[in-house]
Design a protein around this motif. Structure first.
Motif, PDB file in Angstrom:
ATOM      1  N   GLN A 164       1.692   0.844 -19.449  1.00 27.25           N
ATOM      2  CA  GLN A 164       1.402   0.172 -18.185  1.00 27.25           C
ATOM      3  C   GLN A 164       0.402  -0.969 -18.363  1.00 27.25           C
ATOM      4  OE1 GLN A 164       0.114   3.127 -15.384  1.00 27.25           O
ATOM      5  NE2 GLN A 164       2.091   4.161 -15.309  1.00 27.25           N
ATOM      6  N   HIS A 165      -0.329  -0.957 -19.476  1.00 20.04           N
ATOM      7  CA  HIS A 165      -1.350  -1.975 -19.700  1.00 20.04           C
ATOM      8  C   HIS A 165      -1.141  -2.744 -21.002  1.00 20.04           C
ATOM      9  CE1 HIS A 165      -3.622   0.016 -16.486  1.00 20.04           C
ATOM     10  NE2 HIS A 165      -3.342   1.144 -17.093  1.00 20.04           N
ATOM     11  N   GLU A 214      -7.625  -2.946 -27.138  1.00 24.13           N
ATOM     12  CA  GLU A 214      -7.172  -2.540 -25.812  1.00 24.13           C
ATOM     13  C   GLU A 214      -6.625  -1.122 -25.829  1.00 24.13           C
ATOM     14  OE1 GLU A 214      -6.567  -3.119 -21.710  1.00 24.13           O
ATOM     15  OE2 GLU A 214      -7.734  -4.198 -23.229  1.00 24.13           O
ATOM     16  N   ARG A 218      -8.158   1.822 -23.458  1.00 25.11           N
ATOM     17  CA  ARG A 218      -7.334   2.622 -22.544  1.00 25.11           C
ATOM     18  C   ARG A 218      -7.306   4.093 -22.968  1.00 25.11           C
ATOM     19  NH1 ARG A 218      -6.944  -0.282 -17.958  1.00 25.11           N
ATOM     20  NH2 ARG A 218      -6.528  -2.473 -18.464  1.00 25.11           N
ATOM     21  N   PRO A 499       2.464  -5.644 -17.371  1.00 23.84           N
ATOM     22  CA  PRO A 499       1.309  -4.786 -17.054  1.00 23.84           C
ATOM     23  C   PRO A 499       0.996  -4.778 -15.560  1.00 23.84           C
ATOM     24  CG  PRO A 499       0.842  -6.126 -18.991  1.00 23.84           C
ATOM     25  CD  PRO A 499       2.125  -6.628 -18.422  1.00 23.84           C
ATOM     26  N   VAL A 500       0.455  -3.648 -15.092  1.00 26.38           N
ATOM     27  CA  VAL A 500       0.194  -3.490 -13.665  1.00 26.38           C
ATOM     28  C   VAL A 500      -0.904  -4.443 -13.191  1.00 26.38           C
ATOM     29  CG1 VAL A 500       0.984  -1.107 -13.607  1.00 26.38           C
ATOM     30  CG2 VAL A 500      -1.387  -1.584 -14.211  1.00 26.38           C
ATOM     31  N   ALA A 501      -1.790  -4.834 -14.092  1.00 25.47           N
ATOM     32  CA  ALA A 501      -2.870  -5.767 -13.743  1.00 25.47           C
ATOM     33  C   ALA A 501      -2.832  -6.947 -14.708  1.00 25.47           C
ATOM     34  CB  ALA A 501      -4.218  -5.075 -13.767  1.00 25.47           C
ATOM     35  N   ASN A 502      -1.707  -7.646 -14.754  1.00 27.24           N
ATOM     36  CA  ASN A 502      -1.566  -8.759 -15.682  1.00 27.24           C
ATOM     37  C   ASN A 502      -2.415  -9.940 -15.228  1.00 27.24           C
ATOM     38  OD1 ASN A 502       0.237 -10.470 -13.845  1.00 27.24           O
ATOM     39  ND2 ASN A 502       1.457  -8.594 -14.045  1.00 27.24           N
ATOM     40  N   LYS A 505      -1.241 -11.782 -11.992  1.00 25.49           N
ATOM     41  CA  LYS A 505      -1.523 -11.030 -10.763  1.00 25.49           C
ATOM     42  C   LYS A 505      -3.005 -11.089 -10.416  1.00 25.49           C
ATOM     43  CE  LYS A 505      -0.451  -6.650  -8.524  1.00 25.49           C
ATOM     44  NZ  LYS A 505       0.170  -5.301  -8.681  1.00 25.49           N
ATOM     45  N   GLN A 506      -3.857 -11.102 -11.422  1.00 25.10           N
ATOM     46  CA  GLN A 506      -5.285 -11.243 -11.163  1.00 25.10           C
ATOM     47  C   GLN A 506      -5.586 -12.576 -10.486  1.00 25.10           C
ATOM     48  OE1 GLN A 506      -7.480 -10.583 -14.804  1.00 25.10           O
ATOM     49  NE2 GLN A 506      -6.358  -8.711 -15.266  1.00 25.10           N
ATOM     50  N   GLN A 507      -4.954 -13.658 -10.948  1.00 29.13           N
ATOM     51  CA  GLN A 507      -5.173 -14.965 -10.334  1.00 29.13           C
ATOM     52  C   GLN A 507      -4.634 -15.011  -8.905  1.00 29.13           C
ATOM     53  OE1 GLN A 507      -6.930 -17.462 -11.599  1.00 29.13           O
ATOM     54  NE2 GLN A 507      -7.306 -16.365 -13.519  1.00 29.13           N
ATOM     55  N   GLU A 509      -4.425 -12.494  -6.790  1.00 31.85           N
ATOM     56  CA  GLU A 509      -5.322 -11.747  -5.918  1.00 31.85           C
ATOM     57  C   GLU A 509      -6.643 -12.493  -5.693  1.00 31.85           C
ATOM     58  OE1 GLU A 509      -4.566  -9.079  -4.276  1.00 31.85           O
ATOM     59  OE2 GLU A 509      -2.556  -8.959  -5.151  1.00 31.85           O
TER      60      GLU A 509
END
Length: 596
Positions: A164-165, A214, A218, A499-502, A505-507, A509
């Motif tokens: 997932q990461h 990483e 994790r 990834p769930v928090a790629n 997606k961070q940008q 949000e």
């Protein structure tokens, strides 16, 4: 057979008695009863003949096996040492083989089966044979252990959680998941076999930016065990200025203490909250208040109606100024057991002598809402004093501890050249790591810690050196080797999308907090991955970290102008925008290679 014959004999006696004692008139008039008696008698005779034939067949078979048992008996007598064993051996033979023999010949359709189907055991193996069948209690214990083991994540679930990461690197994920699972399996082994199973340390080899660190980060969330990640370059050989490798275990014990404290705090929090409520009610109403009014105050307290009420609470004074008089420097000497003992002694003296009277307190006025938090911490600390946190933490570290050694290639020197590493103590750090990885006892301020069962996972890029450049002894202590592959353009595209928090997606949000909707087209994402892969080839291969450089360069103007945009405005990032923002950076980087 004897029981069956006895039953038939008793049935025959009852039949004769019933026939002789019945009235004569009834016997002659009731033809149906007489016919029934005759059928019973015929059935009895037939079954008796069948039993006799079986008994003769078994007797003949046993007679044929007699020479074999006679030979085994004399062989045991000639080899026996203690007197009086013969009877026990004979009983064991009869107990273990005669039921097998009888059941074999009574269930077989052929009475003359070969004797090879009979299993014989000697006296030494007889107790083991008797104990080989697990009891119901042991089966219940095994099923309970299995149910507890199934509560933990399986290797497949661990790999899925890591995926997932982290993109790709299946071999590294599998190695890490098996290492974690084996740590869990070991805790369910019998105590006699527990000490024989040691962890299989892992060495991960791969270029920078491919996911080694990483995976370790994790894994710390999934391990549910004391875990510490350290850089191998932070340590120096014993005798040089700096930190020695023993501080790794001391830091790991500190992590174990914090983990056990956090776990116990969660367990005791509910009980401590009830005690805090009672103490606040004592301050507000007094200990002698009637039960009805006290319960009404309790209702107001639980509902938050008294949060603004001010009360006076005794809180511990800050004694940090008296602590750490011999804290040492930044080389980790503050974790030295001798210095820790000195600080503890000074704390006792400054707190009112060597007699334990508790920390000094002072009375402060605060609201009920603030007092709840302060008094809750005090009550939990008082409850934790009755629990041996040090013992539980040391046991957790010894049995479940995991150490991740990153950048281990930076303490290696190439054997192909005469020149050595710039760090004079680099190879000495490897020698100091040998007993730590193999298993030794480290003295900490909480007690001695045995490292025999601590799992070590090392990683390195090995650009200028090879894994074979490490000390052979250290190589042997890292038996599981995993090679991670470099990232391709397709891998970079997956990192941007899967990834769930790629990063994208961070940008999205972050910009959404300004009321702006940010959209990345698929062609733009492909172009970002292509440009990042091209820069890795032409400039320097830094792996997935190149994506951060590319994204920040792309989002610079959008992030700067977002506060001045209208709320609800949509910003679309297409392929043309990506090429416009990144083409000049690629050209400049190409020219920089030729500037001296």
């Amino acid at each position: 057979l004897s029981s069956l014959c006895s039953t038939h004999f008793i049935f025959f006696i009852v039949f004769i008695t019933f026939s002789l004692c019945s009235p004569t008139t009834q016997r002659h008039t009731n033809k149906h009863t007489a016919l029934t008696h005759i059928l019973y008698f015929i059935t009895y005779i037939q079954s008796s003949l069948h039993i006799m034939s079986r008994l003769v067949s078994v007797s003949i078979s046993c007679w044929r096996q007699l020479p074999r048992y006679h030979h085994l008996y004399h062989h045991h007598v000639n080899n026996s040492v203690a007197p009086g064993v013969n009877n026990g051996w004979t009983n064991s033979i009869l107990k273990n083989n005669v039921p097998t023999l009888v059941s074999h010949f009574t269930t077989s359709s052929q009475p003359n089966d070969p004797p090879d189907s009979i299993t014989t055991t000697d006296n030494d193996n007889a107790p083991e044979a008797a104990d080989s069948t697990p009891s119901k209690e042991s089966q219940h214990q095994n099923s309970a252990k299995m149910s507890k083991l199934h509560q933990h994540q399986t290797p497949t679930q661990i790999v899925a959680s890591l995926s997932q990461h982290i993109v790709g690197q299946i071999s590294a994920k599998r190695a890490v998941s098996l290492a974690i699972r084996n740590r869990i399996r070991r805790t369910y082994l019998p105590p006699s076999f527990l000490k024989e199973v040691t962890p299989r340390n892992v060495l991960m080899i791969g270029p920078t930016g491919c996911g080694k660190t990483e995976i370790a980060r994790r894994m710390a969330d999934l391990a549910q065990a004391p875990f510490i990640k350290v850089e191998a370059t932070k340590f120096t050989e014993v005798g040089y200025h700096g930190r020695d490798v023993d501080s790794i275990i001391r830091d790991l014990v500190d992590v174990g203490i914090q983990q056990v404290r956090k776990l116990k705090t969660e367990e005791l929090k509910g009980e401590a909250e009830e005690i805090v409520k009672d103490r606040i009610l004592d301050i507000l109403t007094g200990p002698n208040r009637d039960k009805t009014s006290r319960e009404s105050f309790r209702t107001l307290l639980e509902g938050g109606g008294l949060d603004e009420q001010e009360i006076e609470v005794d809180v511990p004074t800050n004694t940090d100024k008296n602590m750490g008089l011999y804290s040492g420097g930044g080389d980790g000497s503050g974790n030295n057991p001798n210095i820790a003992a000195m600080n503890e002694l000074l704390a006792k003296v400054s707190g009112g002598g060597l007699v334990k009277k508790g920390p000094p307190t002072e009375r402060k006025k605060m609201t009920v809402e603030e007092a709840k938090k302060v008094m809750l911490d005090i009550e939990i600390e008082n409850m934790l004093e009755s629990i041996d946190l040090k013992k539980e933490a040391i046991h957790a570290v010894e049995q479940k501890g995991i150490v991740f050694l990153d950048e281990i290639d930076k303490i290696c020197s190439s054997r192909d050249y005469v020149s050595k590493s710039a760090d004079a103590s680099a190879e000495g750090v490897q020698r100091d790591l040998l007993p730590l990885v193999e298993g030794t006892t480290i003295s900490t301020k909480y007690g001695n810690v045995n490292t025999d069962y601590i799992l070590f996972i090392a990683s390195g890029a090995f650009h200028s050196v090879k894994p074979s450049d490490m000390l052979p002894e250290l190589q042997g202590r890292l038996p599981v080797r995993v090679e991670l592959q470099g990232l391709t353009e397709e891998d970079l595209y997956k990192i941007l999308t899967e990834p769930v928090a790629n990063v994208l997606k961070q940008q999205v949000e972050l910009i959404a907090t300004e009321g702006i909707k940010l959209v990345f087209e698929d062609e733009a994402i492909r172009e970002i991955a292509r440009m990042a892969a091209l820069m890795n080839k032409t400039v320097e291969n830094i792996g997935a970290r190149r994506l951060h450089t590319v994204i920040e360069r792309l989002m610079e103007d959008i992030s700067f102008n977002a506060p001045e945009m209208e709320e609800g405005e949509e910003v679309i990032v297409d392929r043309a925008l990506v090429q416009e923002r990144l083409s000049d950076a690629l050209v400049a980087s190409d020219l920089s290679r030729f500037i001296l």
